[in-house]
Design an enzyme around this catalytic site. Structure first.
Site, PDB file in Angstrom:
ATOM      1  N   HIS A  48       0.832  -1.204   0.000  1.00 55.57           N
ATOM      2  CA  HIS A  48       0.000   0.000   0.000  1.00 55.57           C
ATOM      3  C   HIS A  48       0.867   1.254   0.000  1.00 55.57           C
ATOM      4  O   HIS A  48       2.050   1.210   0.300  1.00 55.57           O
ATOM      5  CB  HIS A  48      -0.974   0.026   1.184  1.00 55.57           C
ATOM      6  CG  HIS A  48      -0.325   0.141   2.531  1.00 55.57           C
ATOM      7  ND1 HIS A  48       0.063  -0.967   3.269  1.00 55.57           N
ATOM      8  CD2 HIS A  48      -0.002   1.223   3.291  1.00 55.57           C
ATOM      9  CE1 HIS A  48       0.589  -0.562   4.420  1.00 55.57           C
ATOM     10  NE2 HIS A  48       0.568   0.772   4.445  1.00 55.57           N
ATOM     11  N   GLU A  51      -8.296   4.947   9.908  1.00 55.81           N
ATOM     12  CA  GLU A  51      -7.832   4.683   8.556  1.00 55.81           C
ATOM     13  C   GLU A  51      -8.902   4.016   7.697  1.00 55.81           C
ATOM     14  O   GLU A  51      -9.827   3.394   8.195  1.00 55.81           O
ATOM     15  CB  GLU A  51      -6.587   3.814   8.572  1.00 55.81           C
ATOM     16  CG  GLU A  51      -6.844   2.416   9.076  1.00 55.81           C
ATOM     17  CD  GLU A  51      -5.606   1.552   9.025  1.00 55.81           C
ATOM     18  OE1 GLU A  51      -5.536   0.683   8.143  1.00 55.81           O
ATOM     19  OE2 GLU A  51      -4.721   1.767   9.877  1.00 55.81           O
ATOM     20  N   GLN A  55      -3.879   3.498   1.582  1.00 62.32           N
ATOM     21  CA  GLN A  55      -4.238   3.584   2.994  1.00 62.32           C
ATOM     22  C   GLN A  55      -4.356   5.062   3.339  1.00 62.32           C
ATOM     23  O   GLN A  55      -3.361   5.790   3.292  1.00 62.32           O
ATOM     24  CB  GLN A  55      -3.171   2.917   3.863  1.00 62.32           C
ATOM     25  CG  GLN A  55      -3.464   2.985   5.349  1.00 62.32           C
ATOM     26  CD  GLN A  55      -2.308   2.458   6.173  1.00 62.32           C
ATOM     27  OE1 GLN A  55      -1.154   2.797   5.935  1.00 62.32           O
ATOM     28  NE2 GLN A  55      -2.609   1.623   7.148  1.00 62.32           N
ATOM     29  N   HIS A  90       3.984   7.236   3.496  1.00 62.04           N
ATOM     30  CA  HIS A  90       4.905   6.104   3.425  1.00 62.04           C
ATOM     31  C   HIS A  90       4.527   5.168   2.292  1.00 62.04           C
ATOM     32  O   HIS A  90       3.433   5.252   1.743  1.00 62.04           O
ATOM     33  CB  HIS A  90       4.946   5.329   4.757  1.00 62.04           C
ATOM     34  CG  HIS A  90       3.668   4.626   5.097  1.00 62.04           C
ATOM     35  ND1 HIS A  90       2.628   5.237   5.756  1.00 62.04           N
ATOM     36  CD2 HIS A  90       3.258   3.348   4.862  1.00 62.04           C
ATOM     37  CE1 HIS A  90       1.643   4.372   5.918  1.00 62.04           C
ATOM     38  NE2 HIS A  90       1.995   3.212   5.383  1.00 62.04           N
ATOM     39  N   GLU A  98       7.543   0.799   5.001  1.00 62.96           N
ATOM     40  CA  GLU A  98       6.920  -0.188   5.872  1.00 62.96           C
ATOM     41  C   GLU A  98       7.062  -1.569   5.237  1.00 62.96           C
ATOM     42  O   GLU A  98       6.967  -1.707   4.018  1.00 62.96           O
ATOM     43  CB  GLU A  98       5.444   0.156   6.047  1.00 62.96           C
ATOM     44  CG  GLU A  98       4.678  -0.753   6.974  1.00 62.96           C
ATOM     45  CD  GLU A  98       3.219  -0.338   7.137  1.00 62.96           C
ATOM     46  OE1 GLU A  98       2.521  -1.001   7.916  1.00 62.96           O
ATOM     47  OE2 GLU A  98       2.778   0.618   6.478  1.00 62.96           O
TER      48      GLU A  98
END
Length: 146
Positions: free
Chosen positions: A7, A43, A60, A84, A134
């Site tokens: 994502h 989220e 996301q 991110h 991530e």
């Protein structure tokens, strides 16, 4: 081994308004929503497509639930936008250790629980050319739990 882009995390001030933008503009729909108290965010996961490894790719959207959360601090400094990028892996522990052995700082000693029951950790952006990165191992079933 990293297998896909899991994502792209986008920080926003108003989750509902941002979801509506992606719905109206691109036709994306919400696959999953949750509040992560530990990370201080509300989220929405918008599913983009399925992938050959059985996972999926998402956007996301992240709205802070408190100003002192990582996303809240980031929004105060940078405003809305890409926060991110997350790469999918079958083994977040092993890949994080291998990347750490290459001199990249891993932000969590042990992976934490992320969206939809996944296991996650982050890599320091200063070691990743300015990109907060991530690593994600999806939960065994990626069925939505709204």
């Amino acid at each position: 081994m990293l297998t896909r882009i899991d994502h792209i995390g986008i920080a926003c001030f108003d989750l509902d308004k941002t979801v509506e933008f992606y719905r109206e503009t691109y036709g994306f729909t919400v696959f999953h929503t949750e509040v992560n108290e530990e990370q201080g965010v509300r989220e929405a996961m918008l599913k983009i497509n399925d992938t050959s490894d059985g996972g999926a790719s998402y956007l996301q959207l992240l709205e802070p639930t408190r100003d002192d959360s990582a996303v809240g601090k980031w929004l105060a400094k940078n405003g809305e936008g890409v926060h991110h990028i997350a790469f999918g892996t079958a083994d977040v522990d092993g890949d994080a250790a291998a990347i750490k052995d290459k001199g990249v700082r891993v932000l969590y000693e042990e992976p934490r629980i992320g969206s939809m029951g996944s296991r996650i950790t982050f890599l320091h952006p200063k070691d990743c050319h300015g990109v907060l990165t991530e690593l994600v191992t999806s939960a065994p079933s990626e069925s939505p739990e709204h």
